[in-house]
Design a protein around this motif. Structure first.
Motif, PDB file in Angstrom:
ATOM      1  N   ARG A  63      40.498   3.394  25.815  1.00  0.00           N
ATOM      2  CA  ARG A  63      40.166   4.735  26.297  1.00  0.00           C
ATOM      3  C   ARG A  63      41.243   5.740  25.884  1.00  0.00           C
ATOM      4  N   LYS A  65      43.226   5.393  23.324  1.00  0.00           N
ATOM      5  CA  LYS A  65      43.097   5.591  21.884  1.00  0.00           C
ATOM      6  C   LYS A  65      41.940   6.539  21.558  1.00  0.00           C
ATOM      7  N   ASN A  66      40.846   6.401  22.291  1.00  0.00           N
ATOM      8  CA  ASN A  66      39.717   7.305  22.084  1.00  0.00           C
ATOM      9  C   ASN A  66      40.100   8.754  22.398  1.00  0.00           C
ATOM     10  N   GLU A  67      40.849   8.902  23.486  1.00  0.00           N
ATOM     11  CA  GLU A  67      41.285  10.251  23.843  1.00  0.00           C
ATOM     12  C   GLU A  67      42.201  10.827  22.770  1.00  0.00           C
ATOM     13  N   PHE A  69      42.288   9.865  19.661  1.00  0.00           N
ATOM     14  CA  PHE A  69      41.468  10.072  18.473  1.00  0.00           C
ATOM     15  C   PHE A  69      40.654  11.360  18.573  1.00  0.00           C
ATOM     16  N   ASP A  70      40.059  11.565  19.769  1.00  0.00           N
ATOM     17  CA  ASP A  70      39.282  12.794  19.970  1.00  0.00           C
ATOM     18  C   ASP A  70      40.170  14.030  19.834  1.00  0.00           C
ATOM     19  N   GLN A  71      41.366  13.949  20.407  1.00  0.00           N
ATOM     20  CA  GLN A  71      42.282  15.086  20.315  1.00  0.00           C
ATOM     21  C   GLN A  71      42.712  15.315  18.866  1.00  0.00           C
ATOM     22  N   ASP A  72      43.047  14.207  18.185  1.00  0.00           N
ATOM     23  CA  ASP A  72      43.454  14.323  16.795  1.00  0.00           C
ATOM     24  C   ASP A  72      42.299  14.819  15.931  1.00  0.00           C
ATOM     25  N   ARG A  73      41.082  14.321  16.220  1.00  0.00           N
ATOM     26  CA  ARG A  73      39.916  14.792  15.464  1.00  0.00           C
ATOM     27  C   ARG A  73      39.678  16.274  15.698  1.00  0.00           C
ATOM     28  N   GLY A  74      39.845  16.723  16.954  1.00  0.00           N
ATOM     29  CA  GLY A  74      39.691  18.147  17.238  1.00  0.00           C
ATOM     30  C   GLY A  74      40.718  18.995  16.495  1.00  0.00           C
ATOM     31  N   GLU A  75      41.971  18.492  16.497  1.00  0.00           N
ATOM     32  CA  GLU A  75      43.014  19.230  15.780  1.00  0.00           C
ATOM     33  C   GLU A  75      42.734  19.252  14.284  1.00  0.00           C
TER      34      GLU A  75
END
Length: 283
Positions: A63, A65-67, A69-75
């Motif tokens: 979870r 890592k997903n968070e 990843f989501d943050q990094d993907r958003g950035e």
């Protein structure tokens, strides 16, 4: 009834032996089996708890890592959108610059074409007017246009008065070179003699005259000496016509390059008539 104590003792002994045999060969293996089974169950429960805790840790880590990843993907998405925006602005700027350069080149080409057309039209107009005037004067006056222009120049030279005459006389007397007379045509000997006589009469001095042909005068004559100029040519008469033609060309350019709706056909503006003869120009 008599009790057989020997039989009782033997049975008691047999019972004790049986109990010992059962405990030794039956109960103990069963108890050991039960203990082993309970131990295995306890170990499995412990393993299950450990697996559950490990699964819970892995779930939490996943979870997180997903968070991340989501943050990094958003950035990354935001950065990519920013880069796309910058690149879009750069490309639009290049397109605008290219369009402006193309528009400027097109405008320059159009202006050059208009200037060329204006010059060509002016040249042809002057040539045609000159040719028509030559023919008209020849037909009506019985003399050539060249002769007539020479006569007019001689008349104007003899008619000099006042300050203009004084300037010409001073220029001729102080000049260290011969008087130069330019004409759009080659003067005949009689015409040259007439001009020489008119100059002698105007300034009361006999200075030699050097005659030279200058087609740029477009039907006219020019006397120059010591920085003084006395000229007369058909070019003055064509001034108003050239202005009218230039105005027509500007109107045509505005109609061809404008963004308004398609214009209705219009008739060309009338050309101003050729003005009357002007006095000779003094420079």
């Amino acid at each position: 009834m008599l009790i057989d104590w020997f039989t009782v003792g033997a049975q008691a002994l047999n019972f004790l032996i049986l109990v010992w045999l059962l405990k030794r060969f039956l109960y103990k293996p069963v108890l050991d089996a039960i203990d082993a089974r309970e131990k295995r169950i306890a170990e499995k429960l412990a393993d299950a708890s450990a697996s559950k805790a490990e699964a819970l840790d892995e779930s939490n880590e996943f979870r997180k890592k997903n968070e991340v990843f989501d943050q990094d993907r958003g950035e990354r998405m935001q950065k990519m959108m920013d880069e796309i925006g910058v690149e879009r602005e750069r490309l639009l700027d290049e397109v605008r610059k290219a369009a402006d350069a193309l528009r400027i080149k097109r405008q320059e080409a159009l202006e050059n074409e208009q200037q060329h057309l204006h010059k060509e039209l002016g040249r042809r107009t002057r040539d045609e007017v000159f040719s028509i005037a030559r023919k008209v004067l020849t037909d009506l006056g019985g003399t050539s246009l060249d002769q007539r222009m020479s006569d007019v120049f001689v008349q104007r030279l003899r008619a000099l008065q006042g300050q203009a005459k004084e300037k010409l006389s001073a220029a001729v007397k102080t000049a260290d070179t011969a008087v130069l007379v330019k004409s759009a045509f080659e003067l005949a000997p009689a015409q040259q003699e007439a001009i020489q006589g008119a100059l002698t009469e105007a300034i009361a001095a006999e200075n030699p005259i050097r005659f030279q042909t200058a087609p740029d005068l477009i039907g006219g004559m020019e006397l120059s000496v010591g920085g003084y100029k006395f000229a007369w040519s058909i070019h003055d008469y064509l001034g108003s016509m050239e202005k009218s033609i230039a105005e027509l060309l500007r109107e045509g350019s505005a109609a061809g390059t404008g963004t308004a709706a398609k214009a209705e056909p219009t008739s060309a503006a009338p050309v101003d008539p050729v003005p009357e003869a002007k006095p000779a120009r003094e420079m």
